[in-house]
Design a protein around this motif. Structure first.
Motif, mmCIF file in Angstrom:
data_model
loop_
_atom_site.group_PDB
_atom_site.id
_atom_site.type_symbol
_atom_site.label_atom_id
_atom_site.label_comp_id
_atom_site.label_asym_id
_atom_site.label_seq_id
_atom_site.Cartn_x
_atom_site.Cartn_y
_atom_site.Cartn_z
ATOM 1 N N ARG A 184 66.056 81.800 41.241
ATOM 2 C CA ARG A 184 67.475 82.152 41.196
ATOM 3 C C ARG A 184 68.089 81.924 39.827
ATOM 4 O O ARG A 184 69.087 82.554 39.497
ATOM 5 N N PHE A 185 67.515 81.031 39.024
ATOM 6 C CA PHE A 185 68.148 80.776 37.726
ATOM 7 C C PHE A 185 67.258 81.057 36.512
ATOM 8 O O PHE A 185 67.772 81.259 35.418
ATOM 9 N N ARG A 210 72.537 66.961 32.563
ATOM 10 C CA ARG A 210 71.282 66.368 33.026
ATOM 11 C C ARG A 210 71.016 66.672 34.500
ATOM 12 O O ARG A 210 70.621 65.804 35.286
ATOM 13 N N GLU A 211 71.224 67.935 34.861
ATOM 14 C CA GLU A 211 71.007 68.345 36.250
ATOM 15 C C GLU A 211 69.590 68.853 36.474
ATOM 16 O O GLU A 211 69.194 69.079 37.621
ATOM 17 N N PHE A 212 68.824 69.091 35.397
ATOM 18 C CA PHE A 212 67.444 69.566 35.546
ATOM 19 C C PHE A 212 66.510 68.376 35.754
ATOM 20 O O PHE A 212 66.694 67.301 35.174
ATOM 21 N N VAL A 213 65.501 68.596 36.604
ATOM 22 C CA VAL A 213 64.444 67.596 36.819
ATOM 23 C C VAL A 213 63.113 68.342 36.808
ATOM 24 O O VAL A 213 63.056 69.548 37.036
ATOM 25 N N LEU A 214 62.034 67.593 36.532
ATOM 26 C CA LEU A 214 60.700 68.171 36.569
ATOM 27 C C LEU A 214 59.950 67.665 37.789
ATOM 28 O O LEU A 214 59.953 66.467 38.092
ATOM 29 N N HIS A 215 59.314 68.620 38.509
ATOM 30 C CA HIS A 215 58.357 68.279 39.561
ATOM 31 C C HIS A 215 56.975 68.649 39.059
ATOM 32 O O HIS A 215 56.831 69.559 38.226
ATOM 33 N N TYR A 216 55.979 67.955 39.553
ATOM 34 C CA TYR A 216 54.621 68.152 39.076
ATOM 35 C C TYR A 216 53.719 68.464 40.254
ATOM 36 O O TYR A 216 53.734 67.758 41.278
ATOM 37 N N GLN A 217 52.922 69.546 40.142
ATOM 38 C CA GLN A 217 51.960 69.898 41.186
ATOM 39 C C GLN A 217 50.553 69.618 40.665
ATOM 40 O O GLN A 217 50.172 70.114 39.597
ATOM 41 N N PRO A 218 49.781 68.833 41.396
ATOM 42 C CA PRO A 218 48.437 68.480 40.931
ATOM 43 C C PRO A 218 47.526 69.706 40.844
ATOM 44 O O PRO A 218 47.610 70.630 41.663
ATOM 45 N N GLN A 219 46.643 69.689 39.845
ATOM 46 C CA GLN A 219 45.547 70.643 39.711
ATOM 47 C C GLN A 219 44.256 69.856 39.934
ATOM 48 O O GLN A 219 43.957 68.905 39.198
ATOM 49 N N LEU A 278 74.928 77.282 34.880
ATOM 50 C CA LEU A 278 73.698 77.105 34.116
ATOM 51 C C LEU A 278 73.985 76.719 32.668
ATOM 52 O O LEU A 278 73.195 76.009 32.035
ATOM 53 N N ARG A 279 75.103 77.166 32.132
ATOM 54 C CA ARG A 279 75.418 76.905 30.725
ATOM 55 C C ARG A 279 75.700 75.423 30.454
ATOM 56 O O ARG A 279 75.619 74.980 29.324
ATOM 57 N N THR A 280 76.052 74.672 31.476
ATOM 58 C CA THR A 280 76.354 73.246 31.266
ATOM 59 C C THR A 280 75.354 72.337 31.968
ATOM 60 O O THR A 280 75.486 71.121 31.907
ATOM 61 N N ALA A 281 74.357 72.937 32.660
ATOM 62 C CA ALA A 281 73.432 72.111 33.449
ATOM 63 C C ALA A 281 72.606 71.189 32.568
ATOM 64 O O ALA A 281 72.332 70.039 32.946
ATOM 65 N N LEU A 282 72.213 71.659 31.400
ATOM 66 C CA LEU A 282 71.346 70.842 30.552
ATOM 67 C C LEU A 282 72.085 69.617 30.029
ATOM 68 O O LEU A 282 71.552 68.493 30.068
ATOM 69 N N GLU A 283 73.312 69.801 29.540
ATOM 70 C CA GLU A 283 74.042 68.660 28.998
ATOM 71 C C GLU A 283 74.496 67.708 30.107
ATOM 72 O O GLU A 283 74.724 66.523 29.858
ATOM 73 N N GLN A 295 68.946 70.451 40.218
ATOM 74 C CA GLN A 295 69.686 69.732 41.252
ATOM 75 C C GLN A 295 71.184 69.881 40.955
ATOM 76 O O GLN A 295 71.769 69.092 40.214
ATOM 77 N N HIS A 296 71.802 70.925 41.539
ATOM 78 C CA HIS A 296 73.224 71.191 41.297
ATOM 79 C C HIS A 296 74.060 70.313 42.231
ATOM 80 O O HIS A 296 73.740 70.175 43.426
ATOM 81 N N PRO A 297 75.171 69.722 41.725
ATOM 82 C CA PRO A 297 75.957 68.810 42.572
ATOM 83 C C PRO A 297 76.610 69.497 43.762
ATOM 84 O O PRO A 297 76.911 68.843 44.764
ATOM 85 N N GLU A 298 76.839 70.820 43.706
ATOM 86 C CA GLU A 298 77.483 71.528 44.813
ATOM 87 C C GLU A 298 76.523 72.487 45.511
ATOM 88 O O GLU A 298 76.561 72.610 46.743
ATOM 89 N N LEU A 299 75.685 73.177 44.729
ATOM 90 C CA LEU A 299 74.772 74.153 45.318
ATOM 91 C C LEU A 299 73.502 73.519 45.847
ATOM 92 O O LEU A 299 72.707 74.184 46.521
ATOM 93 N N GLY A 300 73.279 72.267 45.534
ATOM 94 C CA GLY A 300 72.062 71.605 45.957
ATOM 95 C C GLY A 300 70.902 71.975 45.052
ATOM 96 O O GLY A 300 71.077 72.256 43.881
ATOM 97 N N MET A 301 69.680 71.964 45.625
ATOM 98 C CA MET A 301 68.492 72.297 44.854
ATOM 99 C C MET A 301 68.405 73.811 44.710
ATOM 100 O O MET A 301 68.196 74.532 45.689
#
Length: 934
Positions: free
Chosen positions: A713-714, A675-684, A668-673, A702-708
């Protein structure tokens, strides 16, 4: 007549010669007495200075670490008592690898300080060596700056003597050395004692050398020291003839070892007698004495020239004899008789002087050192007291009349079962020096700790006639040692036992429980979301909160149980079975959780705290203290993962979960740099029209080894480690940039909802950071909706209201997420400047089959309508749920029935389909759900 005259003159000459010889012997004896007293004074003064090094050394022996402040407070009184001490220091053995860190630490104390060595009498930066012996602490620092960081191991001096001191633990004095202090070269003597590692076994020279960590040392200015002692002696010897006094820092009279020379004062010419009549023999006394293993020499010489006051009897005899001789032979018999009488009186006076000399030597040894109490006892059965000094009376309350003839054992009273008393008796029985620390009692019954030094006094034949005992009140030192032991085993903030004492009690209880067949529980407790609460209260408020928590834990437990503070907001309990049971019960732990959950009032704020607890059981989980505490921690982390405010028993499977947690935390400490985070959007969706009116931005990893990686969990880990701050800022900025892209495509009525964590709200610049993002992206503030969970708002109501007020000034929309799951009241709700209430999905899931959930949902809808708030229902998954919400007036919904959370690219198709929707929400939702499932 001539014969009578000659006979008279001859007799007069004989009498003059005899009286002069007796007067000479008297003067010589008095000179030897003064020289002996001066030597004793030097020995006592030097011994006192060396004893101060020993007392400083005991400070390091009594505890593991001595701070610079404690060292200064301890040594200041010693420096005031001995002004001829240049400085008292603590020397530390330092490897070359530690040199840089040491120099950095010294530079913070005294800028520019580096490790130095003496070259040509001046300190210069030390060369690289494997090992240094540097001055770490020095008091006073003023005037001794050049000594700070000085490597005393180079150049090499007296290493043989120092090696003996290291092997024996005794003080050692150096030869005369040139000091680094002062504007001009100065000469001093360094008295040092080795410091060994705290708690190390010192049962041999090899063990001592292995445990060696450094030295304590005092730098003496020998000329100043002896001058001070000599001046004190001169004051006491006022009225006596002077002496030529020289002191050498060696056994021989080497000129380069001369450290002190006090020439005698010149006598007036009218007070001296002619040398041809009174020749002087030049009496000389040379006495060696020991200075911490070094032999020094004191040489005293009688000044030349006979004084009138010392030879009055012989002058009178000569004059009277001459007169009587002139008067005639008739007076010869009378003169002879007078001469015999004078001789007898001189003999008696000589005997009296010798007796007085013995008594004076005895009294001088007892009275010279007036700082400590002194008692002299006779070497007879019962050791009757023959003398006590005034300091003894001040220390014990017993005067000389009270103690004369009594044994010093009266000071022990009935407290005879002490190791120190046995040592005193052994020293007297074996007629040797002794040292002991005993409990004594003053005349009024008050107890004090007494440090005793016993020495036998021998006569000229070597027989022991008396014992001299030096006493020192060390009650304050003992109290300080007791306080140090308490600080080492208790938490300074709460007063609770710390980890050290907990482990000791746990070890003892395990031993007892193994014999009785009982179980015990070790409970690890950690406060939920304490970092957020602490950041709002401030440092002092957080301390008061922890003290209040410690008091509540003590109230929730029995006296036989133990509560300890491990550090920060971590506490630990040791629970024993209740009477009649073999194992503790779960309600004992639940009682602790309930006690902490009651509202707390700190600094005028009402706080609601919960905690997570993990339980390890002896002997099932482990029979050792360390593993039990570690496994209780593991179980506590599991309780935190399950949402907090609960307790969990340790299981073997938790170790695997802990490993997974550590893996996720590290990634988690290196996920941001990366660019492993993505945004999903749920309609209202607006329920009445079926139109998409807003989107909730939901982060995915989206982790390269752990998957989504699922958010549950985080996200808690990000909250706990503080990484939620940069992650939350990224979510807000990314959502705003995406919204601007949709607005550029013509969808200008959309709003985006972004979740805000408690840690973000606690930051002082949170509102400004939101304003900065809105300004940087150009998003209209009313198009952004910030979702705050009910629990985080209620943890600090006043702060939350202040933050919401500032956010509303920006123009953003505010929503209360998971409404109904916390503990907010209507009184609080009406003060919140919110626009939307979001019904938690836990109430929506069973609202069509559970009347209670249906009642809660309808109540929230009615409450929002009465307060003029919009209401959004989360987690709508079926057509029946949608129909219920529409029937009861719910305005908006989101959930799998209409659409799952989707990436921005995939959501484009949903938005296009919705553009052609004309109110058939049930049909569109069913088709879309089926398509996404496919």
């Amino acid at each position: 007549m001539a014969l009578a005259l000659l006979s008279g003159l001859g007799v007069t000459a004989l009498l003059f010669s005899g009286v002069s010889r007796l007067e000479h012997d008297k003067v010589a004896l008095a000179f030897q007495q003064r020289a002996g007293a001066r030597l004793f004074q030097l020995q006592q003064g030097v011994g006192g200075a060396i004893a101060s090094v020993g007392s400083v050394n005991q400070l390091f022996a009594s505890r593991e670490h001595v701070s610079r402040k404690e060292f200064e407070l301890f040594t200041r009184p010693i420096l005031r008592q001995h002004p001829y001490i240049q400085g008292i220091s603590h020397l530390r053995l330092l490897s070359h690898a530690e040199r840089a860190a040491f120099e950095a630490d010294m530079a913070r104390l005294l800028p520019g300080t580096v490790v130095t060595e003496l070259r040509d009498g001046r300190p210069v930066p030390a060369g690289a060596r494997p090992r240094y012996r540097v001055v770490d602490y020095v008091v006073p620092l003023a005037g001794n700056e050049a000594a700070l960081g000085l490597d005393t191991a180079y150049p090499v001096h007296d290493e043989a003597a120092r090696a003996r001191a290291y092997a024996t633990g005794q003080p050692s004095a150096s030869d005369l050395v040139r000091l680094a202090q002062g504007p001009a070269p100065r000469v001093g003597v360094v008295v040092s004692m080795p410091v060994y590692r705290h708690g190390a076994a010192l049962d041999g020279s090899d063990a001592r050398l292995a445990a060696l960590e450094g030295e304590t040392a005092a730098v003496l200015r020998p000329s100043d020291m002896i001058a001070s002692l000599h001046a004190a002696g001169q004051a006491r010897m006022a009225g006596h003839a002077g002496m030529d006094l020289r002191v050498y820092a060696a056994a021989g009279e080497s000129p380069d070892k001369l450290v002190f020379h006090a020439p005698p004062p010149a006598a007036p010419a009218r007070d001296t007698l002619p040398g041809w009549l009174y020749p002087t023999s030049g009496e000389r006394v040379a006495q060696p004495f020991d200075v911490a293993g070094k032999t020094w020499l004191m040489v005293a010489r009688q000044p030349g020239g006979a004084l009138v006051e010392d030879h009055l009897a012989s002058i009178f005899t000569l004059g009277l004899g001459a007169i009587l001789s002139v008067l005639g032979a008739a007076y010869v018999n009378t003169l002879a008789s007078r001469n015999h009488d004078v001789q007898r009186r001189v003999d008696e006076r000589t005997a009296q002087l010798k007796q007085l000399n013995r008594e004076m030597l005895l009294r001088d040894r007892a009275i010279e050192s007036s700082v400590n109490a002194i008692i002299i006892t006779a070497a007879l059965p019962g050791n009757p007291t023959v003398y006590v000094n005034p300091a003894f009376e001040r220390l014990t309350g017993y005067g000389g009349a009270d103690m004369l003839g009594r044994s010093p054992r009266a000071l022990y009273r009935d407290d005879l079962d002490q190791p120190g008393v046995a040592e005193v008796r052994a020293a007297i029985r074996e007629q040797r020096d002794g040292h002991a620390v005993v409990r004594c009692y003053r005349k009024d019954g008050a107890m004090f700790w007494n440090e005793l030094h016993i020495s036998p006094v021998r006569d000229e034949h070597g027989g022991v006639t008396h014992f001299v005992c030096f006493q020192h009140d060390i009650t304050a030192i003992k109290a300080y040692e007791s306080e140090l032991r308490h600080q080492a085993t208790h938490d300074a903030l709460t007063g609770l036992p710390n980890r050290v004492l907990l482990q000791d009690r746990l070890h003892q209880t395990i031993t007892h429980s193994s014999r009785k067949g009982h179980r015990l529980w070790v409970v690890s407790i950690d406060l939920d979301r304490f970092k957020f609460t602490n950041s709002r209260l401030g440092h002092k408020g957080g301390d008061r909160l922890l003290r209040a928590v410690g008091e509540r834990l003590q109230l929730a437990l029995r006296p036989v149980d133990t509560v300890a503070r491990i550090g920060g907001d971590e506490f630990a309990l040791m629970l024993l079975p209740e009477q009649g049971s073999l194992t503790p019960r779960a309600d004992q732990v639940q009682r602790v959780l309930d006690c902490l959950a009651a509202p707390l009032h700190i600094d005028g704020q009402e706080l609601f705290l919960t905690c997570s607890a993990g339980i390890a059981v002896y002997p099932e989980d482990s029979a050792e203290t360390g593993p039990l505490m570690e496994r209780a921690d593991i179980a506590m982390y599991r309780a935190k993962e399950m949402g907090g405010n609960n307790y969990q028993f340790y299981t073997a499977a938790m170790n695997e979960r802990l490993g997974e947690r550590m893996l996720i935390e590290n990634a988690l400490r290196t996920a941001l740099e990366r660019r492993e985070f993505v945004l999903h959007y749920q309609p209202q969706v607006d329920i009445a029209s079926g139109r998409i009116v807003g989107l909730e931005a939901l982060i995915r990893w989206q982790h390269p080894e752990l998957g989504m990686v699922a958010p549950n969990r985080f996200i808690p880990l990000a909250e706990e480690t503080g990484l939620i701050l940069p992650v939350g800022a990224w979510v807000l900025r990314t959502a705003c940039e995406q919204l601007m892209a949709w607005r550029a495509d013509g969808r200008r009525d959309l709003r985006v909802a972004v979740n805000v964590s408690a840690r973000q709200m606690a930051e002082q610049d949170f509102v400004q950071s939101v304003a900065d993002v809105l300004a940087a992206t150009g998003v209209p503030p009313h198009c952004i909706e910030l979702e705050l969970t009910e629990s985080q708002v209620m943890s600090d109501v006043e702060h939350a209201i202040a933050v919401m007020h500032e956010l509303k000034k920006l123009g953003v929309q505010l929503a209360i997420d998971d409404f109904g799951t916390g503990y907010s009241s209507l009184a609080h709700l009406k003060r919140f400047e919110v626009d939307v209430l979001k019904i938690d999905q836990t109430f929506v899931r069973d609202l069509t089959v559970d009347p209670d959930d249906a009642a809660i949902v309808t109540t929230i809808i009615a409450l929002a309508a009465n307060l003029g708030l919009e209401v959004i229902s989360e987690g709508v998954e079926t057509r029946e749920q949608l129909a219920f919400l529409r029937q009861h007036g719910c305005q908006q919904m989101q959930g799998y029935y209409f659409s799952r959370p989707l990436p921005a690219a995939a959501l484009e198709a949903v938005l296009r389909d919705n553009d052609g929707l004309f109110g058939d929400l049930e049909h569109a939702g069913a088709e879309r759900t089926a398509g996404q499932a496919t």
